[in-house]
Design a protein around this motif. Structure first.
Motif, short mmCIF file in Angstrom:
data_model
loop_
_atom_site.label_atom_id
_atom_site.label_comp_id
_atom_site.label_asym_id
_atom_site.label_seq_id
_atom_site.Cartn_x
_atom_site.Cartn_y
_atom_site.Cartn_z
N SER A 1 -4.46 25.05 -45.44
CA SER A 1 -4.82 26.45 -45.54
C SER A 1 -3.73 27.25 -46.26
N THR B 1 -11.26 23.36 -54.29
CA THR B 1 -11.87 22.99 -53.00
C THR B 1 -11.26 23.80 -51.86
N GLU B 2 -9.95 23.93 -51.90
CA GLU B 2 -9.27 24.68 -50.84
C GLU B 2 -9.58 26.19 -50.92
N HIS C 1 0.45 27.35 -50.50
CA HIS C 1 -0.07 26.28 -49.63
C HIS C 1 0.67 24.98 -49.95
N GLU D 1 -8.33 19.79 -56.02
CA GLU D 1 -7.79 20.26 -54.74
C GLU D 1 -7.77 21.78 -54.61
N LYS E 1 -22.80 36.26 -54.61
CA LYS E 1 -21.51 35.57 -54.51
C LYS E 1 -20.76 35.77 -55.83
N SER F 1 -14.86 32.85 -48.81
CA SER F 1 -16.30 32.57 -48.69
C SER F 1 -17.14 33.47 -49.59
N GLU G 1 -12.25 27.51 -52.06
CA GLU G 1 -13.64 27.72 -51.64
C GLU G 1 -13.72 27.90 -50.12
N LYS G 2 -12.89 27.16 -49.41
CA LYS G 2 -12.87 27.32 -47.94
C LYS G 2 -12.29 28.67 -47.54
N HIS G 3 -11.29 29.11 -48.30
CA HIS G 3 -10.57 30.35 -47.93
C HIS G 3 -11.36 31.61 -48.29
#
Lengths: 289, 289
Positions: A2, A130-131, A21, A127, A44, A137, A133-135
């Motif tokens: 994160s 992908t990371e 990160h 990486e 979005k 939304s 995208e999680k953080h």
């Protein structure tokens, strides 16, 4: 891993996040800046990935490109990654300004000395996104385009051609267009990838365009300053080689090369043409002026 | 003294000149940046004078304000002076970040120690403009407006009120609006002007507006970030004091104070609102959107 929010700064009606990160690609802490517009016509928010040139941190383009003005105006986010691992403690990484720290060259190093850390290709195109995208939304990482400057222009072009379908469109400011045959490319590819030049071609836009078979073949917008000494004097950039390669390929999009009189290699050059590049990308990202 | 052209850089269709000259006001070499747009609707090009804040050289705003984009778009030139003499070799000039070098405070010092060099008031409003008018025959220094940030916002307001008729309009980003009664003002006025506070009021916008008798009384546009710690925490800026002073005066223009939520004191704040300030000034400079 994160992200830690190092700073959250208001700009142009949106927010600029300075994040850090721990990267599993580079095995170092990495900094990244992300600009999120205050609003977007899309549910979005589309994303533009901006890859910086030699020596730059995420802050240079954030402070000097003014890309955020157009991101705020049209409604897309901008991701500004760093240009290399920092503090990897590899002997020689800080010996020259155009190799090592600040010069990851957007490859996955295969030479033993560098291969644990210098994996900016996997970091940037896999990486990090992908990371993020999680953080974030609210951001749409399936609706993303890519651009960059100099080493980052090469990185954007290579990343586009090597990942068919990942990026909606690509553009570049003064890109190193044929790195296999220029001093910067020879130095970096040689050190990170070894002496087998066939490995270099796997990252070289002027080779990659010839074997690109993706369905998405957008026009490619390039600006190059005619007064840029890395262009006219040192032949590091060679955008004409990409234009020639495109002609010799089946790529359907046009390579729109604009050699602009009087402009140099600096952020004054970049900021002068980010409007054109923003307008180029929004067409492909489903946004409009 | 004539200018030495240190650099000539293309940006936004115009030219950015980095100049230096020997100043007779400061008795030092002074740097100044001037942006000249590629074209203007006016035969002679209007000018906006931008005064920078504490610690800044001409380069900070040139690289980070984004003002040149709108100067190029609307057709006005921008002058970015330095914020103090540099290298005057006065004992103590480099002891603190908010006094001395980088902090000329746009006054003509009367205290012996500083009075030979620290004459930024005469330098900015008189010598520099007179010399630039000789150098740039395409620019119209009789059609000029003034703005600035923080110390430079105060400098712009004070310069406008002290020189009726010289500037067509004035605006400011997070200005030190009542320097006679804040720590930065007390420190700088005290050192440069001495302990007689009536001398301080001769430079204080919140006093000057009350005795302003010029015929030209344009609206005054001010932006202030609500998240700026120099504003909400340290009370260095106090734009409300200028608003109150205006109400207590005969000044006919409105003081348009915009306290903007979330914004800080940085160039990210400035760049977010230069568009509003450009649009404010062009009305008075005879230009249009």
């Amino acid at each position: 891993m994160s992200f830690k929010v190092e700073a959250e700064i208001s700009q142009f009606g949106g927010k600029l996040y300075k994040l850090s990160h721990e990267s599993t690609s580079t095995n170092t802490k990495m900094d990244v800046n992300v600009y999120v517009p205050g609003s977007s016509p899309k549910t979005k928010i589309p994303v533009l990935l901006y890859l910086s040139g030699l020596t730059c941190t995420p802050n240079n383009a954030t402070e000097k490109s003014f890309l955020q003005y157009f991101a705020g105006k049209y409604g897309f986010a901008v991701v500004f990654p760093d240009t290399s691992p920092r503090g990897a403690n590899i002997e020689g990484e800080d010996d020259s300004w155009d190799f090592g720290t600040g010069a990851g060259f957007y490859v996955d190093a295969t030479e033993d000395k560098w291969s644990k850390n210098y994996n900016m290709y996997s970091y940037v195109h896999k990486e990090l996104l992908t990371e993020l995208e999680k953080h974030f939304s609210a951001l749409d990482f399936s609706n993303i385009s890519i651009t960059g400057h100099s080493m980052g222009g090469y990185g954007a072009l290579a990343g586009f051609f090597k990942n068919p379908g990942q990026y909606k469109s690509v553009s570049a400011f003064a890109p190193i267009s044929n790195p296999s045959s220029c001093p910067w490319g020879e130095k970096n590819f040689g050190n990170y990838l070894g002496s087998d030049k066939s490995k270099w071609e796997e990252y070289d836009p002027s080779h990659l365009i010839k074997k690109y078979a993706g369905a998405n073949q957008p026009d490619i917008l390039i600006h190059q300053g005619a007064a840029d000494p890395f262009y006219f004097r040192d032949h590091q950039l060679q955008p004409e080689n990409l234009v020639a390669a495109a002609k010799d390929s089946n790529y359907k999009g046009k390579v729109l090369l604009n050699v602009v009189e009087g402009y140099d290699h600096s952020y004054f050059f970049i900021s002068s043409f980010v409007e054109d590049h923003a307008k180029h990308h929004i067409k492909y990202l489903g946004l409009s002026e």
